[in-house]
Design an enzyme around this catalytic site. Structure first.
Site, PDB file in Angstrom:
ATOM      1  N   GLU A 124     188.494  49.124 -45.644  1.00 51.31           N
ATOM      2  CA  GLU A 124     189.247  47.946 -46.078  1.00 51.31           C
ATOM      3  C   GLU A 124     189.939  48.268 -47.401  1.00 51.31           C
ATOM      4  O   GLU A 124     189.361  48.073 -48.473  1.00 51.31           O
ATOM      5  CB  GLU A 124     188.323  46.734 -46.233  1.00 51.31           C
ATOM      6  CG  GLU A 124     187.722  46.244 -44.928  1.00 51.31           C
ATOM      7  CD  GLU A 124     187.004  44.913 -45.064  1.00 51.31           C
ATOM      8  OE1 GLU A 124     186.920  44.389 -46.195  1.00 51.31           O
ATOM      9  OE2 GLU A 124     186.528  44.391 -44.037  1.00 51.31           O
ATOM     10  N   SER A 159     178.204  38.340 -46.430  1.00 58.54           N
ATOM     11  CA  SER A 159     179.532  38.648 -46.960  1.00 58.54           C
ATOM     12  C   SER A 159     179.571  38.600 -48.483  1.00 58.54           C
ATOM     13  O   SER A 159     179.089  37.648 -49.101  1.00 58.54           O
ATOM     14  CB  SER A 159     180.561  37.649 -46.418  1.00 58.54           C
ATOM     15  OG  SER A 159     181.818  37.831 -47.063  1.00 58.54           O
ATOM     16  N   ASP A 165     190.201  40.036 -52.119  1.00 53.66           N
ATOM     17  CA  ASP A 165     191.106  40.754 -51.219  1.00 53.66           C
ATOM     18  C   ASP A 165     192.487  40.750 -51.853  1.00 53.66           C
ATOM     19  O   ASP A 165     193.093  39.689 -52.039  1.00 53.66           O
ATOM     20  CB  ASP A 165     191.158  40.079 -49.851  1.00 53.66           C
ATOM     21  CG  ASP A 165     189.876  40.284 -49.053  1.00 53.66           C
ATOM     22  OD1 ASP A 165     189.050  41.119 -49.466  1.00 53.66           O
ATOM     23  OD2 ASP A 165     189.709  39.602 -48.024  1.00 53.66           O
ATOM     24  N   TYR A 208     186.134  40.766 -37.417  1.00 58.07           N
ATOM     25  CA  TYR A 208     186.951  40.237 -38.517  1.00 58.07           C
ATOM     26  C   TYR A 208     186.105  39.772 -39.694  1.00 58.07           C
ATOM     27  O   TYR A 208     186.498  39.943 -40.850  1.00 58.07           O
ATOM     28  CB  TYR A 208     187.806  39.062 -38.010  1.00 58.07           C
ATOM     29  CG  TYR A 208     188.645  38.425 -39.098  1.00 58.07           C
ATOM     30  CD1 TYR A 208     189.884  38.960 -39.444  1.00 58.07           C
ATOM     31  CD2 TYR A 208     188.201  37.293 -39.785  1.00 58.07           C
ATOM     32  CE1 TYR A 208     190.651  38.391 -40.449  1.00 58.07           C
ATOM     33  CE2 TYR A 208     188.953  36.715 -40.790  1.00 58.07           C
ATOM     34  CZ  TYR A 208     190.178  37.264 -41.116  1.00 58.07           C
ATOM     35  OH  TYR A 208     190.925  36.703 -42.110  1.00 58.07           O
ATOM     36  N   ALA A 209     184.939  39.181 -39.419  1.00 60.41           N
ATOM     37  CA  ALA A 209     184.147  38.577 -40.495  1.00 60.41           C
ATOM     38  C   ALA A 209     182.659  38.800 -40.277  1.00 60.41           C
ATOM     39  O   ALA A 209     182.194  39.015 -39.152  1.00 60.41           O
ATOM     40  CB  ALA A 209     184.442  37.081 -40.590  1.00 60.41           C
ATOM     41  N   LEU A 210     181.922  38.736 -41.382  1.00 59.18           N
ATOM     42  CA  LEU A 210     180.467  38.820 -41.348  1.00 59.18           C
ATOM     43  C   LEU A 210     179.875  37.420 -41.303  1.00 59.18           C
ATOM     44  O   LEU A 210     180.498  36.471 -41.773  1.00 59.18           O
ATOM     45  CB  LEU A 210     179.954  39.558 -42.589  1.00 59.18           C
ATOM     46  CG  LEU A 210     180.295  41.042 -42.678  1.00 59.18           C
ATOM     47  CD1 LEU A 210     180.029  41.552 -44.087  1.00 59.18           C
ATOM     48  CD2 LEU A 210     179.493  41.837 -41.662  1.00 59.18           C
ATOM     49  N   HIS A 212     189.903  45.311 -50.163  1.00 58.35           N
ATOM     50  CA  HIS A 212     188.696  44.615 -50.614  1.00 58.35           C
ATOM     51  C   HIS A 212     188.137  45.272 -51.879  1.00 58.35           C
ATOM     52  O   HIS A 212     187.581  46.376 -51.828  1.00 58.35           O
ATOM     53  CB  HIS A 212     187.647  44.648 -49.499  1.00 58.35           C
ATOM     54  CG  HIS A 212     186.413  43.856 -49.808  1.00 58.35           C
ATOM     55  ND1 HIS A 212     186.036  42.741 -49.091  1.00 58.35           N
ATOM     56  CD2 HIS A 212     185.458  43.987 -50.757  1.00 58.35           C
ATOM     57  CE1 HIS A 212     184.913  42.248 -49.573  1.00 58.35           C
ATOM     58  NE2 HIS A 212     184.543  42.999 -50.589  1.00 58.35           N
ATOM     59  N   HIS A 231     182.080  37.995 -50.167  1.00 55.51           N
ATOM     60  CA  HIS A 231     182.979  36.925 -50.608  1.00 55.51           C
ATOM     61  C   HIS A 231     182.206  35.694 -51.068  1.00 55.51           C
ATOM     62  O   HIS A 231     182.726  34.887 -51.837  1.00 55.51           O
ATOM     63  CB  HIS A 231     183.951  36.558 -49.488  1.00 55.51           C
ATOM     64  CG  HIS A 231     185.088  37.515 -49.355  1.00 55.51           C
ATOM     65  ND1 HIS A 231     186.119  37.586 -50.269  1.00 55.51           N
ATOM     66  CD2 HIS A 231     185.348  38.474 -48.426  1.00 55.51           C
ATOM     67  CE1 HIS A 231     186.976  38.529 -49.897  1.00 55.51           C
ATOM     68  NE2 HIS A 231     186.522  39.087 -48.791  1.00 55.51           N
TER      69      HIS A 231
END
Length: 262
Positions: A182, A130, A139, A123-125, A185, A132
């Site tokens: 994604e 990331s 997103d 789900y996440a880095l 994104h 983000h």
């Protein structure tokens, strides 16, 4: 046969002169001493190139940005993204695309690490890997369904590059980005880079390598002529005689200088 050869040689010489003359003279010397390799719209953030510098110019996306996007929380991005983001959504509204939703934007390193530890690598880095954390990624969703099936997703896939945004993790670049598709994104890289990346079907990883190999190019987008050049980590660089230029680090070992020229 001889006539055809002469004509072919003439065309080659003409094209050679055209492209040579299309490159501007580099008459202006600028200092890069106050520029950072780890800051700018074109920094590459991934598992192998981690974030080195936190953004310092974050701002909250106005909840009334446009009528066709739902913003129901406090989302931050870098200041320079707000206007192109607004222009992009306004263009979509003119095309009758009405149901966007912001789902995520800037995340602190602490929050990113929490997501990684709570939800796992699928789900996440982890913190530092990331996009983000740069304030350059958003997103974007649709209130009508998933982005791979809605008008909102299709419109952005087609038009986001016109406003400086790219679909950062496309389906056909998984082997290069290392990230699954994604469709929500989007990453801001600015013009003309987004347009060039779409034309050449390049991920950000591929584009940075392209710049390092090619060193410079000239292109025109919407009547504006750009000269893009890549320089290794240095204190000074020669650029065209223009007051309109932007310097970005690549988060690796060089700078990308984007100049607007006549």
């Amino acid at each position: 046969m001889l006539k055809k050869i002469i004509i072919a040689l003439f065309i080659i010489i003409f094209c050679y002169q055209f492209f040579i003359n299309d490159s501007p003279k580099l008459d202006q010397e600028i200092s890069l001493e106050d520029k950072s390799l780890y800051n700018g719209d074109l920094i590459l953030i991934n598992k192998n190139s981690k974030l080195q510098q936190d953004p310092t110019n974050l701002t909250i996306i106005p909840k009334d940005l446009t009528e066709n996007v739902l913003i129901d929380s406090e989302y931050k991005v870098q200041q320079d993204l707000v206007e192109p983001l607004k222009q992009m959504f306004e263009a979509a509204q003119e095309d009758g695309v009405q149901h966007f939703k912001i789902n995520s934007s800037y995340r602190s390193g602490k929050l990113q690490q929490q997501l990684y530890e709570q939800k796992g690598a699928e789900y996440a880095l982890p913190s530092g890997s990331s996009e983000h954390q740069t304030g350059l990624s958003i997103d974007i969703g649709s209130t009508q369904g998933t982005m791979d099936k809605t008008k909102e997703g299709k419109w952005l896939e087609e038009h986001a590059t016109d406003f400086g945004f790219i679909l950062r993790y496309p389906e056909n670049k998984v082997d290069i980005t290392g990230i699954a598709f994604e469709p929500w994104h989007f990453r801001y890289v600015g013009l003309p880079h987004s347009v060039m990346m779409k034309q050449k079907d390049m991920s950000l990883e591929e584009y940075i390598k392209f710049l390092k190999d090619k060193k410079d190019y000239t292109t025109k987008v919407d009547g504006v002529k750009y000269f893009v050049q890549y320089v290794e980590n240095t204190n000074q660089a020669k650029i065209p005689d223009t007051a309109k230029f932007v310097v970005s680090g690549d988060n690796l070992d060089g700078f990308i200088i984007t100049s607007v020229i006549k």
